[in-house]
Structure formats: structure tokens, C-alpha cells
Write a protein that holds these residues in place. Sequence first.
Motif, short mmCIF file in Angstrom:
data_model
loop_
_atom_site.label_atom_id
_atom_site.label_comp_id
_atom_site.label_asym_id
_atom_site.label_seq_id
_atom_site.Cartn_x
_atom_site.Cartn_y
_atom_site.Cartn_z
N ALA A 13 0.82 -1.20 0.00
CA ALA A 13 0.00 0.00 0.00
C ALA A 13 0.86 1.26 0.00
O ALA A 13 0.51 2.26 -0.64
CB ALA A 13 -0.94 0.00 1.21
N VAL A 14 1.98 1.24 0.73
CA VAL A 14 2.88 2.39 0.71
C VAL A 14 3.43 2.59 -0.70
O VAL A 14 3.50 3.73 -1.21
CB VAL A 14 4.02 2.19 1.72
CG1 VAL A 14 5.08 3.28 1.56
CG2 VAL A 14 3.48 2.20 3.15
N ALA A 15 3.81 1.48 -1.36
CA ALA A 15 4.27 1.59 -2.75
C ALA A 15 3.16 2.12 -3.65
O ALA A 15 3.42 2.93 -4.56
CB ALA A 15 4.75 0.22 -3.24
N GLY A 71 -6.81 -3.96 -6.98
CA GLY A 71 -5.76 -4.59 -6.20
C GLY A 71 -5.93 -4.40 -4.71
O GLY A 71 -5.35 -5.15 -3.91
N PHE A 72 -6.74 -3.41 -4.30
CA PHE A 72 -7.00 -3.16 -2.88
C PHE A 72 -8.45 -3.47 -2.53
O PHE A 72 -9.01 -2.93 -1.58
CB PHE A 72 -6.67 -1.71 -2.53
CG PHE A 72 -5.20 -1.40 -2.60
CD1 PHE A 72 -4.35 -1.76 -1.57
CD2 PHE A 72 -4.66 -0.80 -3.72
CE1 PHE A 72 -3.00 -1.50 -1.64
CE2 PHE A 72 -3.31 -0.52 -3.80
CZ PHE A 72 -2.47 -0.88 -2.76
N GLY A 73 -9.06 -4.35 -3.32
CA GLY A 73 -10.39 -4.86 -2.99
C GLY A 73 -11.54 -3.97 -3.37
O GLY A 73 -12.64 -4.14 -2.84
N ALA A 182 -1.73 2.40 5.79
CA ALA A 182 -1.60 2.61 4.35
C ALA A 182 -2.66 1.88 3.53
O ALA A 182 -3.23 2.46 2.60
CB ALA A 182 -0.19 2.23 3.89
N PRO A 183 -2.98 0.59 3.82
CA PRO A 183 -4.03 -0.07 3.04
C PRO A 183 -5.38 0.62 3.14
O PRO A 183 -6.13 0.66 2.16
CB PRO A 183 -4.07 -1.49 3.62
CG PRO A 183 -2.72 -1.70 4.20
CD PRO A 183 -2.31 -0.36 4.73
N ALA A 190 -9.41 4.38 -3.52
CA ALA A 190 -10.06 3.53 -4.52
C ALA A 190 -11.57 3.74 -4.53
O ALA A 190 -12.20 3.72 -5.60
CB ALA A 190 -9.72 2.06 -4.27
N HIS A 191 -12.16 3.95 -3.36
CA HIS A 191 -13.61 4.20 -3.30
C HIS A 191 -13.96 5.54 -3.94
O HIS A 191 -15.00 5.66 -4.61
CB HIS A 191 -14.10 4.14 -1.86
CG HIS A 191 -14.54 2.78 -1.43
ND1 HIS A 191 -15.78 2.25 -1.76
CD2 HIS A 191 -13.91 1.82 -0.72
CE1 HIS A 191 -15.89 1.04 -1.26
NE2 HIS A 191 -14.77 0.75 -0.62
N VAL A 192 -13.14 6.55 -3.71
CA VAL A 192 -13.40 7.85 -4.36
C VAL A 192 -13.31 7.69 -5.87
O VAL A 192 -14.16 8.22 -6.62
CB VAL A 192 -12.38 8.89 -3.84
CG1 VAL A 192 -12.52 10.19 -4.64
CG2 VAL A 192 -12.61 9.17 -2.36
#
Length: 428
Positions: A13-15, A71-73, A182-183, A190-192
Amino acid sequence: MESRDWIRDGIRAVAGGVLAIPLAILNIPLFVLFVVSLVLTPVLGLGLVLLPLVTMLIRARADLARRLGAGFGVPAARPYRPRPERSPVGSLRRYRWLMTDPATWRDLAWLLPGTVTGLVLGVLSLAVPLYGIQGILLLPLWIWLGTGNYGYGMIWPIDTLGEGFLSLPQGALILAIGIAAAPYLRWVDAHVNRFFLGPTRNAELRLRVSELTVTRADTVDAQAAELRRIERDLHDGAQARLVALGMTIGLAEEMVGSDPETARKLLAEARETSSTALVELRHLVRGIHPPVLAERGLEGAVRALAMALPIPTSVGAAVPGRFDTPVESAAYFAVAEVLANITRHSFARNAEVQLWHSDDVLHMRVCDDGLGGADPAGGTGLRGIERRLAAFDGTMILSSPPGGPTVVTMELPCALSSPRISPSSGTV
């Protein structure tokens, strides 16, 4: 969740936050280019060429945001209308297609808010862990420099050796908080993005209609191919046997009076031919709907299938009942095709099948320890499984790196039609 999992997810997530910063900045020139292209449309028709090109760049940028969000669900489907045929860049038809698509304007409306959220959340994702790392490194630097004035003007000043030792646990705590948070920051971003870039209700219906059209066509093609296979098997197998049987019996009838011994031989041959034809018909019917599937259900049929394989195959199942006949048949043949591919191509020593049902979805996972490298584009077997499952809104995910292992995960939305009467357990 194990500690290495949240650390790995946090670092990823930081990356992602680091990547989000330049991507968010990229939104600004894309927005400016779109506005300039829109203004130049009446000027010598320049917009007919520039605007479609800029719009496709914006769509590429939006697609990247969708992939990062997935990638983050937080997946988001592409909401764009199908491109019209024979519409080169600069054509009025292509220009009209882009300008009348609501998704084009939703992408434009996302660029500036996406810049703000991408920058703010990206900087936060990066800044907090860096601040924690700074706190951890200050003591070694302070000792190495050998001066109490090292921290002058820094965010985290150190004036004494005691403050340096105190910075270590504080820095580690802040680093852990930054990695853990970070996640969630990526999830919010991602939601925005999905709020602007995801399909509207009408777009979802349109995409659903397109998907159903494709799956219906695939199902019709698969059914036609299956009918041709049945006709070919009947023509080449049982039908030919029955024709030969009739001819043999006819010859025997003619020779009963003149040569009874030959007639008896012909009748014995006819009996063998009828037995062979019956076996072929049974195999043909088994290919349409295996009797073991009707008698023992999906779990029992898969266990029987695993027992017949030349490699050791374990079966674990948590299926509390029966499914509708078409669903059981699709699931059985999908698993059978994967296992057939394993025996033919993988050179595996062991295989495993897992079946379970949860939230009205039948999950099937088939694993092997073979060579890997399976590719749906390399043959018709895996593509056939995808088409078979797609007819029921099912999906297939393949993981097969070179060297293995190969894992095929299939999901089939379905509800239980009847509870299981005689539970079974164990492995094969």
C-alpha cells in the motif's frame, strides 16, 4: 492474519501511495488538454483529431486507476459504450461516440477530485512511514556524528543521548502505524475513484446485457458442438454396430434352414455386437449426464472421478446438499476437464480437489504440483471450462506460474435444491 501478511500488504500500500502521487499530478495536464481540445473543436476541426486522442489517454489513465483499486479490494468495471465499427481517429462518428458517452464526462469530472485525493492520501501513505523511519535512524546518526546539535532544525530533534534512545520505540511505533494505515488510505482513494469511474445503474444494465449476449452465444455454440459430437458418436459407434447387427441377424435368418451351424455362429456374433453397442451407448449417455452424478451427487461423483485417476488425488468437500441438475453437471464436467488436463499435461505427482458452498456460491479449487505454465490461450480445454461456467454466471481464475503449482479456482453462483441425506467425509 499473520504478521507478515499485514506487513506485506502495508508495504504494498505504501508503494501504491508512492505511485499515486505522480499519477495524480498527471491528471492536471490531461484535464487541460481536454479543455483545450474542446475549445479547438470549431477551429479547423482540430478537435475532431485531438479530442478523441486526449479522451483515449484519459480512459487509459482511468483504467489504471480501476486496476489499482481492484488490487486493494475495490473493483470497478469499465462503463464505456462499445466502439462503433469503422471509426478511425478524426471521423465524426468516433467523435460523436466519445462525446455522447456519459462515461467520458464522468472521467473528466474525476480528474481534479482524483488529483486532490490521490495527492493527499498518497503523501499520507508515504509520509507517516518515512517519519517513523526517521525516528529510528536518528539515534545511530546522532551517535555517528557525535554531536548534540544534529537535531537542530529537524522535524524530530535530538539533543541528548536519552532522547535518541527514546526515538527508537517512538519511530518503530509510528512506522507500524503508517504501514498498518496505508491499506486503508488506498482503500479510501479507490472508493473515491470508483464513485466517479464505476458504471452507473444504466451502464451496469447495459454491460449486463452485453455479457448475457456473449454468454448466450457461447452457450448456443457449446450446445451445437455437443449435439454434433453426440451425432458423430452415434453415427460412428452405436449406429454402425446396430446396422451390422441387423445385417448379421438377416444373414442368420436366411441360413437357419440350409446351414444351422453357420447361423448359430452369426447369432453369437450378433449377440457380441449388441453387447458392444450397449456399452457404447452407456458411454455416450455417461458423457451427457453421468449416472454416478445422478445417484451420488456432485461430491460423490467427484470422488469417483478422483479414484479413477492415475495420480493420487485427494478430495475435500463441504457441500451440505444437492444442486439443480444443470449446475451439478456444469460443475462436474468443469472439474473433470481440469483433472484431465492435469493427467495429460502437468506431469504432477499429486492433485487435490476442494469443494465448498457458501453465500449461495459453489466454490471449486483444483491444485496440482506439476510443471505449471498452463495458459487458457494455448488450448480449448480451459476456454471451454470458462464458457461452460459463464453460462451460469460462473468464473474461473487460473494461477499457473512456470514450475508450478497450478491452482484453478472456479465459482458458480447457485442455491441448494435439497439437503444432503447421507453425509460423507474424508479424502480419496
